[in-house]
Design a protein around this motif. Structure first.
Motif, PDB file in Angstrom:
ATOM      1  N   LYS A  44     -51.559 -64.338  87.413  1.00 24.36           N
ATOM      2  CA  LYS A  44     -51.001 -64.995  88.593  1.00 24.36           C
ATOM      3  C   LYS A  44     -51.513 -66.422  88.712  1.00 24.36           C
ATOM      4  O   LYS A  44     -52.568 -66.780  88.171  1.00 24.36           O
ATOM      5  CB  LYS A  44     -51.395 -64.221  89.872  1.00 24.36           C
ATOM      6  CG  LYS A  44     -51.092 -62.726  89.834  1.00 24.36           C
ATOM      7  CD  LYS A  44     -49.615 -62.443  89.795  1.00 24.36           C
ATOM      8  CE  LYS A  44     -49.342 -60.940  89.796  1.00 24.36           C
ATOM      9  NZ  LYS A  44     -47.905 -60.640  89.675  1.00 24.36           N
ATOM     10  N   ASP A  45     -50.767 -67.224  89.463  1.00 23.69           N
ATOM     11  CA  ASP A  45     -51.209 -68.596  89.727  1.00 23.69           C
ATOM     12  C   ASP A  45     -52.399 -68.635  90.686  1.00 23.69           C
ATOM     13  O   ASP A  45     -53.042 -69.676  90.825  1.00 23.69           O
ATOM     14  CB  ASP A  45     -50.057 -69.411  90.335  1.00 23.69           C
ATOM     15  CG  ASP A  45     -48.944 -69.662  89.331  1.00 23.69           C
ATOM     16  OD1 ASP A  45     -49.225 -69.590  88.119  1.00 23.69           O
ATOM     17  OD2 ASP A  45     -47.805 -69.918  89.762  1.00 23.69           O
ATOM     18  N   THR A  46     -52.670 -67.519  91.340  1.00 24.57           N
ATOM     19  CA  THR A  46     -53.776 -67.479  92.313  1.00 24.57           C
ATOM     20  C   THR A  46     -55.132 -67.349  91.635  1.00 24.57           C
ATOM     21  O   THR A  46     -56.169 -67.414  92.292  1.00 24.57           O
ATOM     22  CB  THR A  46     -53.579 -66.296  93.271  1.00 24.57           C
ATOM     23  OG1 THR A  46     -53.394 -65.097  92.510  1.00 24.57           O
ATOM     24  CG2 THR A  46     -52.360 -66.517  94.168  1.00 24.57           C
ATOM     25  N   THR A  47     -55.147 -67.149  90.307  1.00 24.95           N
ATOM     26  CA  THR A  47     -56.392 -67.128  89.539  1.00 24.95           C
ATOM     27  C   THR A  47     -56.228 -68.060  88.337  1.00 24.95           C
ATOM     28  O   THR A  47     -55.137 -68.550  88.051  1.00 24.95           O
ATOM     29  CB  THR A  47     -56.722 -65.702  89.039  1.00 24.95           C
ATOM     30  OG1 THR A  47     -55.677 -65.240  88.186  1.00 24.95           O
ATOM     31  CG2 THR A  47     -56.907 -64.731  90.205  1.00 24.95           C
ATOM     32  N   LYS A  48     -57.316 -68.291  87.619  1.00 22.27           N
ATOM     33  CA  LYS A  48     -57.258 -69.109  86.404  1.00 22.27           C
ATOM     34  C   LYS A  48     -57.350 -68.193  85.188  1.00 22.27           C
ATOM     35  O   LYS A  48     -58.258 -67.359  85.098  1.00 22.27           O
ATOM     36  CB  LYS A  48     -58.407 -70.117  86.377  1.00 22.27           C
ATOM     37  CG  LYS A  48     -58.421 -70.970  85.103  1.00 22.27           C
ATOM     38  CD  LYS A  48     -59.693 -71.789  84.997  1.00 22.27           C
ATOM     39  CE  LYS A  48     -59.699 -72.936  85.990  1.00 22.27           C
ATOM     40  NZ  LYS A  48     -60.883 -73.830  85.789  1.00 22.27           N
TER      41      LYS A  48
ATOM     42  N   LYS B 222     -57.117 -59.235  92.910  1.00 21.31           N
ATOM     43  CA  LYS B 222     -57.529 -59.458  94.307  1.00 21.31           C
ATOM     44  C   LYS B 222     -59.000 -59.826  94.417  1.00 21.31           C
ATOM     45  O   LYS B 222     -59.392 -60.739  95.166  1.00 21.31           O
ATOM     46  CB  LYS B 222     -57.229 -58.206  95.127  1.00 21.31           C
ATOM     47  CG  LYS B 222     -57.487 -58.359  96.611  1.00 21.31           C
ATOM     48  CD  LYS B 222     -57.084 -57.102  97.373  1.00 21.31           C
ATOM     49  CE  LYS B 222     -57.355 -57.270  98.870  1.00 21.31           C
ATOM     50  NZ  LYS B 222     -56.971 -56.041  99.625  1.00 21.31           N
TER      51      LYS B 222
ATOM     52  N   ASN C 245     -62.002 -67.127  88.983  1.00 20.17           N
ATOM     53  CA  ASN C 245     -61.612 -67.783  90.229  1.00 20.17           C
ATOM     54  C   ASN C 245     -61.111 -69.209  89.958  1.00 20.17           C
ATOM     55  O   ASN C 245     -61.593 -69.879  89.042  1.00 20.17           O
ATOM     56  CB  ASN C 245     -62.817 -67.807  91.170  1.00 20.17           C
ATOM     57  CG  ASN C 245     -62.465 -68.283  92.553  1.00 20.17           C
ATOM     58  OD1 ASN C 245     -62.475 -69.488  92.818  1.00 20.17           O
ATOM     59  ND2 ASN C 245     -62.141 -67.360  93.439  1.00 20.17           N
ATOM     60  N   LYS C 246     -60.160 -69.654  90.726  1.00 16.63           N
ATOM     61  CA  LYS C 246     -59.570 -70.985  90.505  1.00 16.63           C
ATOM     62  C   LYS C 246     -60.589 -72.111  90.636  1.00 16.63           C
ATOM     63  O   LYS C 246     -60.399 -73.199  90.077  1.00 16.63           O
ATOM     64  CB  LYS C 246     -58.419 -71.207  91.487  1.00 16.63           C
ATOM     65  CG  LYS C 246     -57.204 -70.326  91.210  1.00 16.63           C
ATOM     66  CD  LYS C 246     -55.973 -70.792  91.935  1.00 16.63           C
ATOM     67  CE  LYS C 246     -55.356 -71.980  91.230  1.00 16.63           C
ATOM     68  NZ  LYS C 246     -54.027 -72.326  91.764  1.00 16.63           N
TER      69      LYS C 246
ATOM     70  N   GLU D 127     -59.676 -63.367  92.950  1.00 17.41           N
ATOM     71  CA  GLU D 127     -59.179 -64.394  93.879  1.00 17.41           C
ATOM     72  C   GLU D 127     -60.219 -64.734  94.937  1.00 17.41           C
ATOM     73  O   GLU D 127     -60.340 -65.893  95.353  1.00 17.41           O
ATOM     74  CB  GLU D 127     -57.910 -63.886  94.587  1.00 17.41           C
ATOM     75  CG  GLU D 127     -56.667 -63.875  93.741  1.00 17.41           C
ATOM     76  CD  GLU D 127     -55.489 -63.229  94.463  1.00 17.41           C
ATOM     77  OE1 GLU D 127     -54.354 -63.387  94.003  1.00 17.41           O
ATOM     78  OE2 GLU D 127     -55.715 -62.557  95.498  1.00 17.41           O
TER      79      GLU D 127
END
Length: 300
Positions: free
Chosen positions: A228-232, A210, A136-137, A213
């Motif tokens: 994706k940029d939506t996760t690290k 998903k 998670n980011k 995130e």
């Protein structure tokens, strides 16, 4: 009684009819032979084939098929996922022409294919991939060692604070057992130890993205094309490396990223017809450009 003159005429007429019949049949036979000889062989760009298997490369394979069919209107290539194991099983059972796989076929699978089809396994590397580990980011952890990843996925470590992170339970996401990625991680990261019993198995890369995130404690793994940029994305460090390495085209190609692999297409024997033409396309310059456009690494 029929006189000799009439009898002779009848014999002559019968002979002529027979000769005409022979000529007609002979002409028909020669004509058929000429037609078959002159008829071009069935085009490799025509017909229908099934391609089934790895979810890691299902989108890549579908894009390849779409591009191929745009150029070859009489070809129909149906691509479905379901996991490497599903594709390999379908190949063995004769319900698919080509099997996509993100792991190597096992010796017992090759043996079964030979027994069922009488043909040897044909292995084709169409691309290469790096398996990225994502969190998670909001998770401050930036990198892990191969041993730490193994500890997470086997259940030896269950809290992020043990790895320099927050006091948060680690929620582990993994691919389902039919997935080639599931097997690859078990063999190459976990040293063939079993997955932790509370690992949450997902049917696709997209499903793992998903879940990660939405969950602060989550960790999962996905193919290079699904980062994706939506996760690290975490850097990974193996024994002997001075620094962690991020998954990328360059690090997969130079083999500095420790969790990388070839991606395969399998066939029962040498592919023929449309199957061969499609494989040739995948390995062509145009096909390998699609590999790059989908964020995978070219086969060579």
């Amino acid at each position: 009684m029929m006189n000799l003159k009439k009898f002779s005429k009848l014999i002559a007429l019968t002979a002529m009819v027979g000769l005409l019949g022979t000529v007609a049949v002979g002409c028909g036979g020669n004509s058929a032979k000429e037609t078959n000889a002159d008829k071009p062989a069935a085009s490799a760009q025509k017909g229908s084939i099934q391609v089934k298997g790895s979810d890691t490369i299902v989108n890549l394979s579908q894009k390849m098929a779409e591009t191929y069919m745009e150029k070859n209107k009489d070809a129909n290539i149906a691509v479905t996922g379901g996991g490497s194991g599903t594709g390999i099983k379908a190949l063995i059972n004769g319900t698919t022409d080509l099997a996509n796989a993100s792991r190597e076929m096992k010796d017992e699978e090759k043996k079964e294919l030979k027994e069922k089809t009488g043909k040897d396994t044909k292995e084709i590397v169409i691309a290469r991939d790096g398996i990225g580990f994502i969190v998670n980011k909001d998770n401050p952890v930036k990198e892990l060692t191969m041993d730490q990843l193994s500890d997470i996925y086997t259940g030896k470590v269950s809290n992020w604070k043990e790895l320099g992170g927050p006091d948060e339970k680690i929620v582990v996401y993994a691919r389902e057992t039919s997935s080639g990625t599931h097997v690859f991680i078990k063999e190459h990261v976990m040293k063939n130890k079993d997955y932790r019993t509370d690992a949450l198995l997902q049917s696709s890369n997209a499903a793992i993205v998903k879940e990660v995130e939405a969950n602060k404690g989550a960790i999962g793994y996905v193919g290079l094309g699904y980062l994706k940029d939506t996760t690290k994305t975490l850097g990974v460090k193996k024994d002997g490396q001075s620094a962690a390495v991020m998954p990328s085209e360059a690090t997969v190609k130079d083999k500095s990223y420790p969790v990388s692999r070839p991606l395969f297409v399998y066939a029962a024997g040498e592919p023929e017809g449309l199957a061969k033409s499609f494989v040739d396309f995948m390995l062509s310059d145009e096909g390998q450009q699609i590999v790059k456009s989908m964020d995978f690494v070219t086969a060579k």
